[in-house]
Write an enzyme that holds these catalytic residues in place. Structure first.
Site, PDB file in Angstrom:
ATOM      1  N   ASP A  66      -3.572 179.419 -29.337  1.00 44.09           N
ATOM      2  CA  ASP A  66      -3.731 180.785 -28.844  1.00 44.09           C
ATOM      3  C   ASP A  66      -3.621 180.791 -27.326  1.00 44.09           C
ATOM      4  O   ASP A  66      -4.262 179.970 -26.646  1.00 44.09           O
ATOM      5  CB  ASP A  66      -5.100 181.345 -29.235  1.00 44.09           C
ATOM      6  CG  ASP A  66      -5.168 181.751 -30.692  1.00 44.09           C
ATOM      7  OD1 ASP A  66      -4.146 181.647 -31.392  1.00 44.09           O
ATOM      8  OD2 ASP A  66      -6.260 182.169 -31.136  1.00 44.09           O
ATOM      9  N   LYS A 123      -0.009 188.334 -32.814  1.00 42.78           N
ATOM     10  CA  LYS A 123      -0.875 188.936 -33.823  1.00 42.78           C
ATOM     11  C   LYS A 123      -0.682 190.449 -33.902  1.00 42.78           C
ATOM     12  O   LYS A 123      -0.408 191.105 -32.898  1.00 42.78           O
ATOM     13  CB  LYS A 123      -2.347 188.643 -33.510  1.00 42.78           C
ATOM     14  CG  LYS A 123      -2.744 187.181 -33.643  1.00 42.78           C
ATOM     15  CD  LYS A 123      -4.235 187.011 -33.365  1.00 42.78           C
ATOM     16  CE  LYS A 123      -4.650 185.548 -33.413  1.00 42.78           C
ATOM     17  NZ  LYS A 123      -4.622 185.009 -34.778  1.00 42.78           N
ATOM     18  N   GLY A 195     -13.404 182.419 -32.629  1.00 38.65           N
ATOM     19  CA  GLY A 195     -14.111 182.700 -31.392  1.00 38.65           C
ATOM     20  C   GLY A 195     -15.513 182.149 -31.310  1.00 38.65           C
ATOM     21  O   GLY A 195     -16.272 182.519 -30.413  1.00 38.65           O
ATOM     22  N   LYS A 207     -12.371 173.882 -48.241  1.00 34.75           N
ATOM     23  CA  LYS A 207     -12.935 173.246 -49.438  1.00 34.75           C
ATOM     24  C   LYS A 207     -12.926 174.203 -50.631  1.00 34.75           C
ATOM     25  O   LYS A 207     -12.671 173.782 -51.769  1.00 34.75           O
ATOM     26  CB  LYS A 207     -14.357 172.759 -49.151  1.00 34.75           C
ATOM     27  CG  LYS A 207     -14.408 171.511 -48.278  1.00 34.75           C
ATOM     28  CD  LYS A 207     -15.823 170.963 -48.176  1.00 34.75           C
ATOM     29  CE  LYS A 207     -15.837 169.614 -47.478  1.00 34.75           C
ATOM     30  NZ  LYS A 207     -17.205 169.040 -47.410  1.00 34.75           N
ATOM     31  N   GLY A 256     -12.634 178.115 -35.219  1.00 39.90           N
ATOM     32  CA  GLY A 256     -13.713 177.282 -34.706  1.00 39.90           C
ATOM     33  C   GLY A 256     -13.343 175.857 -34.360  1.00 39.90           C
ATOM     34  O   GLY A 256     -14.221 175.048 -34.035  1.00 39.90           O
ATOM     35  N   GLY A 277      -7.776 178.287 -31.311  1.00 40.84           N
ATOM     36  CA  GLY A 277      -7.901 179.496 -30.514  1.00 40.84           C
ATOM     37  C   GLY A 277      -8.641 179.279 -29.221  1.00 40.84           C
ATOM     38  O   GLY A 277      -8.144 178.638 -28.286  1.00 40.84           O
ATOM     39  N   SER A 278      -9.876 179.767 -29.172  1.00 37.46           N
ATOM     40  CA  SER A 278     -10.655 179.726 -27.938  1.00 37.46           C
ATOM     41  C   SER A 278     -11.039 178.314 -27.532  1.00 37.46           C
ATOM     42  O   SER A 278     -11.356 178.070 -26.363  1.00 37.46           O
ATOM     43  CB  SER A 278     -11.922 180.574 -28.113  1.00 37.46           C
ATOM     44  OG  SER A 278     -11.615 181.857 -28.613  1.00 37.46           O
TER      45      SER A 278
END
EC number: 4.3.3.6
Length: 338
Positions: A66, A123, A195, A207, A256, A277-278
């Site tokens: 990202d 996005k 995030g 899973k 995450g 991402g972040s």
């Protein structure tokens, strides 16, 4: 041997080798001696299901990062990312700022596209058909119909069959994954909880999908018919999933992932690749962290290499994570778009 008895990797490897053979024949000027090869149409037909499903396969084993600007895009490319995902704000900032999160500025997307050589994704809001049409006109390589942005339609996703550009969608379980596939998605990613810098939800979703596929494999035909009704998808897609023992399309992990160890964990759980991402650009060491995550994803089978990747970063410079349990139900992004 029937086609569905072959593994996904075997089929993929076969087509790669077939393409290599054709290139070798062409390079050596032997096509004139093989008239059947000359008849093959070498024109790239954009927008076909075959092309849209093939593009994500070339991202397998890699990391999509990202980014919000050209500088971050260049860092991602230099680190070895297979693609970038352009946003107006990183998921962490979307969560903190609140309000309505929309598609990124087209001017920024164009600047990114002209500054790097790797694929550029962007996005759109769930159900926002026209944001997707704008990105298609802009020429992005892939569209993410994302729960990170504020949904435009609370009940329906975009009919992705109408587009020439491939789509990726998030999923928490097999039902969501197959519904998005039946709508025309070319790639699935775990939703996780974007995030947060907390990989636990991505682990849970991967899973769950894997477990539900295993259950599908052992079911009778009658039970699979019932499961197709439960999932609200055509029976054929359920049957195909059971026979090839995986999702019919590429499945990346997201939500995450913040460290090389997180990256290796998700690959070990069966992800075809990663969206980060972040975790990269909200850290204090984005350059090194980007390289380390790419290295860990590529070499996840070798703990000693992942260890070296982990040493490339400092935990003290990692983004400040958010405990999932501290979030209120209305703050969860993963529940958007069922």
């Amino acid at each position: 041997m029937r086609l569905y008895e072959l593994s996904f990797a075997q089929i993929e490897d076969f087509f790669y080798k077939l393409a290599e053979v054709k290139d070798i024949i062409k390079d050596h000027g032997l096509l004139e001696f093989l008239p059947e090869f000359k008849k093959l149409d070498s024109t790239v037909h954009t927008g076909t299901t075959r092309v849209k499903h093939a593009f994500p396969i070339f991202q397998k084993g890699g990391v999509v990062m990202d980014i919000t600007n050209v500088q971050q895009a260049q860092i991602a490319e230099e680190a070895g990312a297979v693609a970038v995902m352009v946003l107006d704000k990183l998921p962490y900032d979307v969560r903190k700022s609140g309000g309505v999160a929309r598609m990124a500025d087209p001017k920024i997307i164009e600047e990114v596209m002209s500054s790097i050589t790797i694929p550029v994704m962007a996005k759109v809001r769930i159900g926002h058909y026209y944001e997707a049409k704008l990105l298609e006109a802009l020429g992005v390589d892939m569209i993410d119909e994302s729960e990170v942005l504020t949904p435009a339609d609370e009940e329906h996703h975009i009919n992705k069959w109408e587009f020439s550009v491939p789509f990726v969608n998030g999923a928490r379980n097999l039902g969501e994954a197959l519904r998005r596939t039946s709508e025309g998605a070319s790639m699935i990613r775990t939703k996780g909880e974007a995030g947060t810098g907390n990989v636990s939800e991505a682990v849970k979703h991967m899973k769950i999908i894997n477990s539900e596929i295993r259950s599908l494999i052992s079911m009778s035909e009658e039970d699979r018919v019932k499961k197709a009704r439960e999932y609200q998808v055509p029976y054929q897609i359920v049957e195909l999933t059971a026979k090839i023992k995986r999702l019919p399309i590429v499945n990346f992990a997201a939500g995450g992932i913040a460290t090389p160890a997180d990256a290796a964990l998700m690959m070990w759980l069966g992800a075809d690749g990663l969206f980060v991402g972040s975790g990269i650009f909200k850290s204090q060491d984005p350059d090194e962290r980007a390289k380390a995550v790419v290295l860990a994803a590529a070499c996840w089978e070798y703990p000693e290499i992942v260890l070296e990747a982990q040493k490339m970063i400092s935990e003290q410079k990692s983004m400040m994570g958010i405990d999932i349990k501290s979030l209120k139900p209305e703050e969860l992004l993963q529940v958007r778009g069922l």
